[in-house]
Design an enzyme around this catalytic site. Structure first.
Site, PDB file in Angstrom:
ATOM      1  N   LYS A 201       0.870  -1.166   0.000  1.00  0.00           N
ATOM      2  CA  LYS A 201       0.000   0.000   0.000  1.00  0.00           C
ATOM      3  C   LYS A 201       0.914   1.226   0.000  1.00  0.00           C
ATOM      4  O   LYS A 201       1.896   1.262   0.727  1.00  0.00           O
ATOM      5  CB  LYS A 201      -0.866  -0.041   1.268  1.00  0.00           C
ATOM      6  CG  LYS A 201      -1.858   1.070   1.385  1.00  0.00           C
ATOM      7  CD  LYS A 201      -3.128   0.740   0.632  1.00  0.00           C
ATOM      8  CE  LYS A 201      -4.038   1.967   0.562  1.00  0.00           C
ATOM      9  NZ  LYS A 201      -4.998   1.853  -0.557  1.00  0.00           N
ATOM     10  N   HIS A 235      16.463  10.354  -2.210  1.00  0.00           N
ATOM     11  CA  HIS A 235      16.777   9.245  -1.314  1.00  0.00           C
ATOM     12  C   HIS A 235      18.119   9.418  -0.601  1.00  0.00           C
ATOM     13  O   HIS A 235      18.656   8.459  -0.050  1.00  0.00           O
ATOM     14  CB  HIS A 235      16.705   7.904  -2.056  1.00  0.00           C
ATOM     15  CG  HIS A 235      15.359   7.679  -2.681  1.00  0.00           C
ATOM     16  ND1 HIS A 235      14.215   7.495  -1.938  1.00  0.00           N
ATOM     17  CD2 HIS A 235      14.954   7.688  -3.984  1.00  0.00           C
ATOM     18  CE1 HIS A 235      13.177   7.379  -2.740  1.00  0.00           C
ATOM     19  NE2 HIS A 235      13.596   7.496  -3.998  1.00  0.00           N
ATOM     20  N   LYS A 237      19.765  11.324   2.568  1.00  0.00           N
ATOM     21  CA  LYS A 237      19.426  12.111   3.757  1.00  0.00           C
ATOM     22  C   LYS A 237      20.272  13.376   3.790  1.00  0.00           C
ATOM     23  O   LYS A 237      21.430  13.381   3.360  1.00  0.00           O
ATOM     24  CB  LYS A 237      19.676  11.277   5.016  1.00  0.00           C
ATOM     25  CG  LYS A 237      18.707  10.117   5.127  1.00  0.00           C
ATOM     26  CD  LYS A 237      19.127   9.120   6.184  1.00  0.00           C
ATOM     27  CE  LYS A 237      18.208   7.905   6.103  1.00  0.00           C
ATOM     28  NZ  LYS A 237      18.811   6.724   6.730  1.00  0.00           N
ATOM     29  N   ARG A 291      24.113  -2.187   9.496  1.00  0.00           N
ATOM     30  CA  ARG A 291      25.404  -1.492   9.610  1.00  0.00           C
ATOM     31  C   ARG A 291      25.270  -0.325  10.583  1.00  0.00           C
ATOM     32  O   ARG A 291      24.167   0.040  10.979  1.00  0.00           O
ATOM     33  CB  ARG A 291      25.806  -0.945   8.243  1.00  0.00           C
ATOM     34  CG  ARG A 291      24.792   0.068   7.737  1.00  0.00           C
ATOM     35  CD  ARG A 291      25.221   0.833   6.500  1.00  0.00           C
ATOM     36  NE  ARG A 291      24.266   1.893   6.194  1.00  0.00           N
ATOM     37  CZ  ARG A 291      23.150   1.759   5.505  1.00  0.00           C
ATOM     38  NH1 ARG A 291      22.808   0.578   5.038  1.00  0.00           N
ATOM     39  NH2 ARG A 291      22.354   2.793   5.298  1.00  0.00           N
TER      40      ARG A 291
HETATM   41  C1  MV4 Z   1       7.436   3.710   0.479  1.00  0.00           C
HETATM   42  C2  MV4 Z   1       6.836   4.972   0.336  1.00  0.00           C
HETATM   43  C3  MV4 Z   1       5.448   5.031   0.437  1.00  0.00           C
HETATM   44  N1  MV4 Z   1       4.737   3.911   0.660  1.00  0.00           N
HETATM   45  N2  MV4 Z   1       6.681   2.616   0.705  1.00  0.00           N
HETATM   46  C4  MV4 Z   1      11.901   5.094  -0.584  1.00  0.00           C
HETATM   47  C5  MV4 Z   1      13.167   4.268  -0.557  1.00  0.00           C
HETATM   48  C6  MV4 Z   1      12.885   3.088   0.271  1.00  0.00           C
HETATM   49  N3  MV4 Z   1      13.777   3.085   1.383  1.00  0.00           N
HETATM   50  C7  MV4 Z   1      11.466   3.159   0.691  1.00  0.00           C
HETATM   51  N4  MV4 Z   1      10.901   4.354   0.103  1.00  0.00           N
HETATM   52  C8  MV4 Z   1       9.581   4.616   0.183  1.00  0.00           C
HETATM   53  N5  MV4 Z   1       8.775   3.549   0.416  1.00  0.00           N
HETATM   54  C9  MV4 Z   1       5.366   2.730   0.790  1.00  0.00           C
HETATM   55  N6  MV4 Z   1       4.633   1.626   0.999  1.00  0.00           N
HETATM   56  C10 MV4 Z   1       7.652   6.086   0.102  1.00  0.00           C
HETATM   57  C11 MV4 Z   1       9.040   5.925   0.021  1.00  0.00           C
HETATM   58  C12 MV4 Z   1       9.809   7.132  -0.163  1.00  0.00           C
HETATM   59  C13 MV4 Z   1      10.668   7.619   0.841  1.00  0.00           C
HETATM   60  C14 MV4 Z   1      10.867   6.923   2.035  1.00  0.00           C
HETATM   61  C15 MV4 Z   1      11.712   7.401   2.998  1.00  0.00           C
HETATM   62  C16 MV4 Z   1      12.359   8.612   2.815  1.00  0.00           C
HETATM   63  C17 MV4 Z   1      12.190   9.321   1.654  1.00  0.00           C
HETATM   64  C18 MV4 Z   1      11.351   8.831   0.652  1.00  0.00           C
HETATM   65  C19 MV4 Z   1      11.171   9.561  -0.528  1.00  0.00           C
HETATM   66  C20 MV4 Z   1      10.336   9.070  -1.500  1.00  0.00           C
HETATM   67  C21 MV4 Z   1       9.664   7.861  -1.312  1.00  0.00           C
END
Ligand code: MV4
Length: 448
Positions: A201, A235, A237, A291
């Site tokens: 989702k 992506h 930080k 890590r």
């Molecule tokens: C998601 C999401 C929304 N819904 N999963 C981005 C990389 C990966 N680590 C997971 N990510 C995301 N997964 C669901 N189900 C939105 C992101 C996402 C995001 C997550 C964390 C920090 C920044 C982000 C930027 C865009 C999308």
């Protein structure tokens, strides 16, 4: 305890590990590429070994060369830092075969958490709340369609071997699903040699909250609260803080215990981070990092612990030097990542540092391998420093950050420093009211 540790990394994190070694009376061995002969980690370590040409593939990722450097110097253990070989199960396996201790988790834990489907399945079984989605992998488009329609749109398709946003595709409605499914699959295949995907989702406006855990490998584990790392660009930080501005002590204790119990259950050893999306008061597991992370200093600041020292202790078979009851939060900490990049496009900006002055004073920590006259080589990550501030509360940490940024001098190249001056002027940053999309939108309307 080890007499000598080799650090299979460069830059600020190599210095971070050398410092812990020195405080523990352990000899340190730096490894370096030919492009890094003048790097600070080479100067600061007790010994240094050149392991190859500039390209990371031939040096910092060169497993035989690193093992040879260990054998030549008599180092008994390797600290991998972050990136490079830090989450490479084959490397950990190779060290085992050479009787060298890896300062980090087992090859098996790295393997399990490196595959996102297996990681999620494992965490779910351990009682960690996960994003609703497919039960394991989704083999074909027909199955994807059924799962998505049962769950309701929007959904996100993710490659099981993915990371850093690669192999991740949003499907807003049924019309987007086939393209999203096939693109996620082919990106997984192209980038990671693995076309297995799963469905979740899609959460529209979550925060990125990650819980720091630490285990002794013998069934004992603790948590060290959370970090909010929602301010990201592509992506990556940019700004991280602890504790999370929207997390109450009760929520922290609950999610922290869930995470600590989960890693205790699998006899996890060393530092780990359990990543969540946090929306409307709920945590949803997405990934686990096996890590030490770039942003670990904000956790160290508020808990007053040395995470690298603890990693070394447990790797040597010693107990952790604290239990859960010893861990209490003191104040608030913020880290900003100083990159050698030119705004507004964040284009890499290597070159010679003509002047460097690091900020100091109460509650300020600058982790950097820069020095006056140093030439930043063009071959590696653009992170050149981390400025970490600690205050009694969030407002104090924010004002201290502004003060410390004002003292920082890095001349000769462009850095991301001006971004942080601008961000500190924003209401959303001052109040902590932001989600994972806030920074990208802000950049679009302010620098775009
Ligand atoms: C998601 C999401 C929304 N819904 N999963 C981005 C990389 C990966 N680590 C997971 N990510 C995301 N997964 C669901 N189900 C939105 C992101 C996402 C995001 C997550 C964390 C920090 C920044 C982000 C930027 C865009 C999308």
């Amino acid at each position: 305890m080890f007499d000598k540790i080799l650090i299979a990394n460069r830059g600020e994190i190599a210095l971070r590990v050398i410092r812990a070694c020195r405080e523990m009376g352990i000899q340190s061995v730096a490894v370096h590429s030919t492009a890094d002969s003048d790097a600070m980690h080479v100067r600061m370590a007790d010994e240094a070994v050149c392991i190859g040409p500039p390209s990371s593939t031939d040096s910092y990722l060169n497993i035989p060369a690193i093992i040879a450097a260990c054998e030549i110097t008599g180092a008994q253990a390797i600290h991998p830092g972050y990136g490079f070989l830090s989450e490479n199960a084959a490397f950990v396996q190779a060290l085992e075969d050479h009787d060298i201790t890896f300062i980090g988790p087992t090859a098996e834990h790295i393997r399990v958490m490196g595959d996102k489907i297996t990681a999620k399945d494992t965490m779910k079984k351990l009682g960690v709340p996960c994003v609703p989605g497919s039960e394991g992998g989704v083999p074909d488009y027909e199955t994807a369609k059924k799962v998505a329609e049962d769950m309701g749109f929007p959904v996100i398709i993710k490659a099981t071997a993915g990371g850093g946003g690669k192999g991740m595709k949003l499907a807003k409605s049924a019309d987007d699903l086939e393209t999203a499914f096939r693109t996620a699959r082919s990106e997984g295949k192209a980038n990671f040699g693995n076309d297995e995907v799963y469905i979740e989702k899609y959460l529209g406006k979550p925060r990125h909250i990650e819980v720091q855990v630490f285990g002794d490998g013998k069934g004992t584990a603790v948590h060290l609260g959370e970090r909010d790392c929602s301010l990201q660009r592509r992506h990556q930080k940019v700004f991280e803080e602890a504790p999370g501005p929207c997390i109450t002590p009760e929520m922290r204790a609950a999610i922290g215990k869930t995470c600590a119990d989960a890693v205790a259950d699998i006899n996890y050893i060393g530092a780990g981070t359990i990543e969540f999306l946090y929306e409307d008061g709920e945590f949803f597991f997405i990934e686990m990092n096996t890590r030490l992370q770039v942003e670990h200093p904000v956790t160290e600041a508020i808990f007053g612990v040395d995470l690298v020292r603890e990693q070394i202790r447990v790797a040597a078979g010693m107990p952790m030097s604290f239990g859960q009851d010893d861990l209490t939060i003191n104040g608030h900490a913020i880290e900003v990542r100083i990159n050698a990049e030119k705004l507004p496009n964040f284009s890499p900006c290597p070159g010679k540092i003509s002047a460097y002055h690091s900020p100091g004073g109460l509650g300020v920590r600058m982790d950097s391998a820069l020095y006056n006259g140093y030439s930043i080589p063009p071959y590696y990550d653009s992170l050149i420093g981390k400025l970490i501030v600690h205050g009694r509360d969030r407002p104090e940490a924010l004002s201290r950050l502004g003060r410390a940024l004002g003292e920082l001098i890095i001349d000769g190249i462009d850095t991301t420093t001006p971004l942080f001056h601008a961000l500190l002027a924003e209401d959303a940053v001052q109040t902590g009211d932001y989600d994972i999309h806030w920074l990208e939108k802000w950049l679009e309307s302010n620098l775009g």
